[in-house]
Write a protein that holds these residues in place. Sequence first.
Motif, PDB file in Angstrom:
ATOM      1  N   THR A 288      18.690  48.612  60.112  1.00 55.39           N
ATOM      2  CA  THR A 288      19.635  47.985  61.019  1.00 55.39           C
ATOM      3  C   THR A 288      20.049  48.964  62.113  1.00 55.39           C
ATOM      4  OG1 THR A 288      20.477  46.503  59.301  1.00 55.39           O
ATOM      5  CG2 THR A 288      21.884  46.847  61.205  1.00 55.39           C
ATOM      6  N   VAL A 289      20.208  50.223  61.750  1.00 56.94           N
ATOM      7  CA  VAL A 289      20.587  51.241  62.724  1.00 56.94           C
ATOM      8  C   VAL A 289      19.437  51.559  63.672  1.00 56.94           C
ATOM      9  CG1 VAL A 289      21.247  53.666  62.994  1.00 56.94           C
ATOM     10  CG2 VAL A 289      22.317  52.266  61.233  1.00 56.94           C
ATOM     11  N   ASP A 290      18.233  51.749  63.120  1.00 58.33           N
ATOM     12  CA  ASP A 290      17.094  52.163  63.954  1.00 58.33           C
ATOM     13  C   ASP A 290      15.800  51.715  63.287  1.00 58.33           C
ATOM     14  OD1 ASP A 290      15.347  53.290  65.707  1.00 58.33           O
ATOM     15  OD2 ASP A 290      16.093  55.338  65.525  1.00 58.33           O
ATOM     16  N   PHE A 291      15.411  50.488  63.561  1.00 61.97           N
ATOM     17  CA  PHE A 291      14.238  49.934  62.892  1.00 61.97           C
ATOM     18  C   PHE A 291      12.976  50.719  63.247  1.00 61.97           C
ATOM     19  CE2 PHE A 291      10.667  47.061  62.315  1.00 61.97           C
ATOM     20  CZ  PHE A 291      10.952  46.458  61.106  1.00 61.97           C
ATOM     21  N   ASP A 292      12.775  51.028  64.528  1.00 61.66           N
ATOM     22  CA  ASP A 292      11.552  51.706  64.951  1.00 61.66           C
ATOM     23  C   ASP A 292      11.589  53.203  64.699  1.00 61.66           C
ATOM     24  OD1 ASP A 292      10.280  49.391  65.893  1.00 61.66           O
ATOM     25  OD2 ASP A 292      11.316  49.503  67.816  1.00 61.66           O
ATOM     26  N   GLY A 293      12.789  53.772  64.650  1.00 55.69           N
ATOM     27  CA  GLY A 293      12.876  55.216  64.519  1.00 55.69           C
ATOM     28  C   GLY A 293      12.984  55.728  63.099  1.00 55.69           C
ATOM     29  N   THR A 294      13.319  54.868  62.153  1.00 57.90           N
ATOM     30  CA  THR A 294      13.441  55.304  60.763  1.00 57.90           C
ATOM     31  C   THR A 294      12.058  55.618  60.200  1.00 57.90           C
ATOM     32  OG1 THR A 294      15.441  54.019  60.360  1.00 57.90           O
ATOM     33  CG2 THR A 294      14.132  54.603  58.437  1.00 57.90           C
ATOM     34  N   ILE A 295      11.938  56.797  59.627  1.00 61.02           N
ATOM     35  CA  ILE A 295      10.641  57.170  59.046  1.00 61.02           C
ATOM     36  C   ILE A 295      10.832  57.569  57.583  1.00 61.02           C
ATOM     37  CG2 ILE A 295       9.617  57.826  61.248  1.00 61.02           C
ATOM     38  CD1 ILE A 295      10.488  60.585  58.881  1.00 61.02           C
TER      39      ILE A 295
END
Length: 354
Positions: A288-295
């Motif tokens: 929710t905070v960072d869908f594309d940036g979460t790794i």
Amino acid sequence: MASPQSRPVLALTVGDPVGIGPEITLQTLAEFSGDDAHHGIAVGDLGALERAREALDLDVELRPVASWDTTPGGDGVVDVFDIGVLGDSLPDWGVVDERAGRAAVTAIEVATRAALDNEISGIVTGPINKEAIWAAGSEHLGHTEMLGALTGVTKQDTMFVVRNAHVPGHHLRIFFATRHLSLRQALDRITRETQLASIVRAATALRVFGVTEPRLAVAAINPHGGENGAFGDEEIVHLAPAVEDARARGLDVAGPIPADSVFHHGLVGRYDGILSQYHDQGHIAAKTVDFDGTISVTVGLPILRTSVDHGTAFDIAGTGKADHGTMRSAYLAAVEYSPFVDAIRAEYSPAVAG
């Protein structure tokens, strides 16, 4: 030979060659092809990457390499370690295929061996299709289990890394007490003993990955943390005692803290890590905070491994529409964590961990 002190060399496995993996791998490596500070090498079938280049209409040169110790080709050149599984006959885009599964598995095996032999700094994995690898004969549930078998370790954990633009330089790490289980099964697995073990492993991982004095919070399970047993007693019976046990060992651990607030506290810098109790609790917060940036980083392996946290997207594979944001983030995370390769190897080698 790769060294944390020199330019990191990273192997990017393309995942399932008929999914979006070849496209997002190629886009990522093309973007950084002129950067001399690190060197990414695609691991997969050259033909699959050539087809991805056509789908993307990308003006890059694909340069086959046979050695990891290769000088980067420079701007507009993407190096490919060709595994030679598929040859000239590529399976169709977006269809579960045994040959594609075999290619995905082979790429993982090749990259893992290079990491174990210290020829590369780490691996960044593209998405695989479980049906395809099972059709190819793999008995593993996915990447994590496969990597455990290849490296000789039996216990691995997932660490999500979430960046927060509001607190520059602060990365929240989310760990998972349980992962791929139904919610009912997950609750049955959580005991005082398993919770303490999860806390200790999370605190250890934070130190290995550069947090010298880690501050960890434990997420509660029930609404409002159970309201002293009115909404469930897992906090009273299992979580709070485990936290006290961890504090007795000298760990800086807080909780259990209600899940509707603990992730916010972590994001704004109060904690370095959060122990999530089950799969979706942590995944929902991070994405929710960072869908594309979460790794995703796999901890417990004697090698550095980062990964995208999405699937093969068969529905758009080959259309050129895939967004490489998460692969880009996973690659940059591997670059960032490459100085810790020696610490990872020292902490998690089977001889030490066993």
